[in-house]
Design an enzyme around this catalytic site. Structure first.
Site, PDB file in Angstrom:
ATOM      1  N   VAL A  59       0.846  -1.187   0.000  1.00 15.98           N
ATOM      2  CA  VAL A  59       0.000   0.000   0.000  1.00 15.98           C
ATOM      3  C   VAL A  59       0.890   1.249   0.000  1.00 15.98           C
ATOM      4  O   VAL A  59       1.842   1.334   0.773  1.00 15.98           O
ATOM      5  CB  VAL A  59      -0.941   0.031   1.230  1.00 15.98           C
ATOM      6  N   ALA A 113       4.601   4.117   2.735  1.00 16.00           N
ATOM      7  CA  ALA A 113       4.101   2.866   2.149  1.00 16.00           C
ATOM      8  C   ALA A 113       4.257   1.761   3.191  1.00 16.00           C
ATOM      9  O   ALA A 113       4.912   1.951   4.222  1.00 16.00           O
ATOM     10  CB  ALA A 113       4.887   2.513   0.895  1.00 16.00           C
ATOM     11  N   LYS A 114       3.662   0.629   2.939  1.00 16.61           N
ATOM     12  CA  LYS A 114       3.885  -0.549   3.786  1.00 16.61           C
ATOM     13  C   LYS A 114       3.527  -1.784   2.976  1.00 16.61           C
ATOM     14  O   LYS A 114       2.667  -1.729   2.083  1.00 16.61           O
ATOM     15  CB  LYS A 114       2.996  -0.491   5.044  1.00 16.61           C
ATOM     16  N   GLY A 115       4.181  -2.897   3.302  1.00 14.65           N
ATOM     17  CA  GLY A 115       3.852  -4.155   2.653  1.00 14.65           C
ATOM     18  C   GLY A 115       3.664  -5.226   3.701  1.00 14.65           C
ATOM     19  O   GLY A 115       4.102  -5.078   4.847  1.00 14.65           O
ATOM     20  N   ASP A 141      10.769  -5.208   8.376  1.00 15.89           N
ATOM     21  CA  ASP A 141       9.861  -4.882   9.475  1.00 15.89           C
ATOM     22  C   ASP A 141       9.658  -6.197  10.229  1.00 15.89           C
ATOM     23  O   ASP A 141      10.447  -7.143  10.067  1.00 15.89           O
ATOM     24  CB  ASP A 141       8.545  -4.307   8.911  1.00 15.89           C
TER      25      ASP A 141
END
Ligand code: NAD
Length: 422
Positions: free
Chosen positions: A67, A112-114, A153
């Site tokens: 995202v 953003a992040k996944g 992360d």
């Protein structure tokens, strides 16, 4: 205020929290309602299926996400999480928090992040490699060194980043170090990246100590003994803090007289967990948070401090290593009890700051000494902390509200001067 449009696809506890925080801050900042509306939505959210041939030879299909919240200040940046609880709402909320965090510390990035919904501890190295390579191939459409740059992360590490870089590079016919950060040093990683988040937490605490209480002799409890928690514990222990409790996903340990962190690291390297460390009492993760201490460092997952345990937290400082470890209800309880909460977007920003240094070094093929990295990291953390502290004092508010106000204000300013499209 303009009528807000539907965000229900992203529904999750953490996303609702992120929206509540944004809406409150928007009201305080008297934000243009059109910009406020834009900020409530991610720019892009990609959902992918990730088929993996497991060691059993069966195919298992995992759900993955990437995202990108906002590209108004530059390419997007954010970690990749492997965890059984990952969902679209959580990843979207974390992407939004990354936007505020990058803006707060002055980096030229959007958030953003996944994530992939999986249990990495139950998978073999080969299965994790296949998962990572296939996930990378599936999100290839939206990532790139000038577009979106993943990082480690929860549940991912340097090895994960090496696989991602290799998979991306294979499709380009050349090595592209700028595609991820948090890589091993040998393939373009940065000195000091592994320690960056933990070190940044300690730099934030140095500044808090100037206003509150000297660090030496403070009793500290650390929840989560991974990248963030173990480094912060080691540095605080070296500063003369007494680490009275530590935990990981398997459980916690306590010793009111202090735990030798170097020996604990050796125990973890040997056994894979903090549990069973000689000279300590076992304790559950929930009980650990409520034990007597001065500084509590949640460095595991979200929503650990909530309405049901916040009034039993004994610490006077909560420094958020994890993202979103305190629910909004708990935040109010802690504030009313006079507990200082150093919020995630400030406390754990060291990781993305040194990721930025790694990205810049990779784009220039010119690498800095570790001392340069730690000096610049400390400068940025100190400046950000003091700006937030001063704003909180001026506005008569808590540090989280002040940090969010500063981060959101800067992203909003980007939209004001550019328009609503990025
Ligand atoms: P990690 O996977 O290296 O370590 C996580 C640790 O938490 C492990 O010790 C694990 O056993 C423990 N843990 C997991 N679930 C737990 C639970 N339910 N209860 C207690 N312990 C649990 O992850 P990390 O990179 O150290 O990240 C930890 C947190 O910090 C995450 O919230 C992440 O989003 C945040 N964070 C990480 C970075 C970074 O640079 N790595 C930067 C900013 C924020």
């Amino acid at each position: 205020m303009a009528e807000m449009t539907d965000t229900s696809e992203f529904d999750s506890h953490l996303f609702r929290t992120a929206l509540v925080q944004l809406d409150r801050v928007a009201a305080r900042l008297n934000l243009d309602p059109n910009i406020h509306e834009r900020l409530r939505h991610p720019r892009r959210a990609l959902v992918v299926s990730v088929p993996v041939r497991m060691d059993s030879k069966d195919i298992k299909v995992f759900r993955g996400y990437r995202v990108q919240h906002s590209t108004v200040l530059g390419p997007t940046k954010g970690g990749l999480r492997y965890d059984a609880d990952v969902n679209l709402g959580e990843v979207t909320a974390l992407a939004m928090l990354m936007s505020w965090k990058c803006a707060l510390v002055g980096l030229p990035y959007g958030g953003a992040k996944g994530g992939v919904r999986c249990n990495p501890r139950a998978m073999s190295v080969t299965e994790r490699e296949h998962l990572t390579r296939r996930y990378t191939a599936e999100i290839m459409l939206v990532i790139g060194p000038d577009h979106d740059i993943p990082a480690p992360d929860l549940g991912t590490d340097e090895q994960t980043m090496a696989w991602m870089m290799d998979t991306y590079s294979m499709t380009q016919g050349k090595t592209v170090p700028g595609i991820v950060t948090g890589k091993p040093l040998i393939v373009g990683g940065s000195a000091g990246r592994r320690e960056a988040t933990g070190r940044g937490i300690v730099y934030a605490l140095y500044q808090a100590a100037r206003h509150l209480q000297p660090l030496r002799g403070q009793r500290v409890i650390v929840q989560g003994f991974g990248n963030v928690g173990s480094v912060a514990a080691r540095l605080l222990w070296r500063e003369g803090c007494v680490i009275v409790g530590v935990s990981d996903v398997k459980g916690g340990i306590l010793n009111p007289h202090g735990i030798d962190i170097r020996q604990l690291e050796a125990h973890v390297a040997e056994t894979g967990s903090v549990v069973g460390f000689p000279g300590t009492e076992p304790v559950s993760n929930a009980e650990l948070l409520e034990q007597p201490c001065d500084i509590l460092l949640p460095a595991a997952t979200g929503s650990q401090i909530h309405a049901d345990n916040a009034d039993r937290i004994k610490a006077t400082i909560v420094v958020e290593g994890a993202n979103g470890p305190t629910t909004p209800e708990a935040d109010v309880i802690l504030r009313d009890r006079g507990v200082t909460v150093i919020p995630d977007i400030l406390a754990n920003a060291g990781g993305v700051i040194v990721s930025y240094f790694e990205w810049v070094q990779g784009l220039q093929y010119y690498f800095w000494r570790e001392s340069e990295i730690t000096t610049r990291l400390q400068e940025i953390m100190t400046r950000a902390f003091n700006r937030v502290w001063a704003l909180a004092a001026k506005e008569g508010t808590d540090l989280r509200t002040a940090a969010l106000m500063e981060g959101v204000r800067r992203v909003a300013e980007g939209y004001r001067v550019r328009g609503f499209y990025p």
